[in-house]
Write an enzyme that holds these catalytic residues in place. Sequence first.
Site, PDB file in Angstrom:
ATOM      1  N   HIS A   1      29.939 -20.415  15.775  1.00 27.61           N
ATOM      2  CA  HIS A   1      31.079 -20.074  16.543  1.00 27.61           C
ATOM      3  C   HIS A   1      32.094 -21.140  16.276  1.00 27.61           C
ATOM      4  O   HIS A   1      33.293 -21.059  16.011  1.00 27.61           O
ATOM      5  CB  HIS A   1      31.027 -19.709  18.002  1.00 27.61           C
ATOM      6  CG  HIS A   1      32.200 -19.331  18.652  1.00 27.61           C
ATOM      7  ND1 HIS A   1      32.819 -18.167  18.695  1.00 27.61           N
ATOM      8  CD2 HIS A   1      32.804 -20.466  19.459  1.00 27.61           C
ATOM      9  CE1 HIS A   1      33.741 -18.314  19.499  1.00 27.61           C
ATOM     10  NE2 HIS A   1      34.108 -19.554  19.855  1.00 27.61           N
ATOM     11  N   GLU A   2      31.649 -22.554  16.569  1.00 30.95           N
ATOM     12  CA  GLU A   2      32.528 -23.545  16.717  1.00 30.95           C
ATOM     13  C   GLU A   2      32.941 -23.965  15.148  1.00 30.95           C
ATOM     14  O   GLU A   2      34.254 -24.169  14.962  1.00 30.95           O
ATOM     15  CB  GLU A   2      31.858 -24.629  17.080  1.00 30.95           C
ATOM     16  CG  GLU A   2      31.445 -24.515  18.717  1.00 30.95           C
ATOM     17  CD  GLU A   2      32.485 -24.255  19.635  1.00 30.95           C
ATOM     18  OE1 GLU A   2      33.754 -24.615  19.154  1.00 30.95           O
ATOM     19  OE2 GLU A   2      32.352 -23.574  20.382  1.00 30.95           O
TER      20      GLU A   2
ATOM     21  N   HIS B   1      35.921 -21.740  14.331  1.00 34.31           N
ATOM     22  CA  HIS B   1      37.401 -22.431  14.926  1.00 34.31           C
ATOM     23  C   HIS B   1      37.740 -23.412  13.893  1.00 34.31           C
ATOM     24  O   HIS B   1      38.875 -23.502  13.459  1.00 34.31           O
ATOM     25  CB  HIS B   1      37.205 -23.241  16.122  1.00 34.31           C
ATOM     26  CG  HIS B   1      36.993 -22.282  17.232  1.00 34.31           C
ATOM     27  ND1 HIS B   1      37.832 -21.373  17.700  1.00 34.31           N
ATOM     28  CD2 HIS B   1      35.995 -22.236  18.436  1.00 34.31           C
ATOM     29  CE1 HIS B   1      37.629 -20.799  18.538  1.00 34.31           C
ATOM     30  NE2 HIS B   1      36.487 -21.360  19.185  1.00 34.31           N
TER      31      HIS B   1
END
Length: 236
Positions: free
Chosen positions: A105-106, A109
């Site tokens: 998920h990070e 980004h």
Amino acid sequence: MPYMGYYGIDMYYIVLVLPCVLFAFWAQSQVNGTFNRYSRVMSRRGLTGAQAAQAVLRANGVSGVNIEYVAGKLTDHFDPRTNTIRLSASVYQSTSVASIGVAAHEAGHAVQYAVGYSPIRLRNAIVPLTQVGATAAMPLILMGLVLNFGVLIKIGIIAFALSTVFQLVTLPVEINASRRALAAIGQTHMLDEDEYGMAKKTLTAAAMTYVAALAVSLAQLLRLLLIFGGRNRDDR
């Protein structure tokens, strides 16, 4: 005052804000519970969170992003100023399914910034303004009430609305990062089918916290607007 019930109870808070606050507590408990549950399930391929983040970057053709360790639990984040993904102790070296989901998920980004995803750049641009607004909103409203100066109340509500805008922009950014993460996980086959489902549940639970934060902010903004409207009607 029409918004106050018996014994001075703020009925707008009870009807509008309190349910959203309770929802936020529930969402946070779901995040903790889901992460703890799947952090005990080790992935069969044995990738660490750091390796998973790197795999997501490679799958999207993104290079030059640093991956570092950061202290704390679930303190994972991407810092666009230094182009660095920082993963917490429970994610960086862990091979659990939950850790892989969070790390991916990070990395999502980081991919958003690399491809010029507009909502995340908008969020980053309005952060200073929304931080000032969130800090100044209630003092301005209280000062306006004490001084009976309606302009200050209006400015305070506008300032609070800026923090609501931030939450509104944040929600699609977080959902999109999770979608990118899950797409990369599926593309690289870093998790088996059943493990993929566990990672998806972890990220879905995390997304609910952003839904809850937006709901709380919207409810609080509506409450302030109703109270202010009520004061205007009383003054006429």
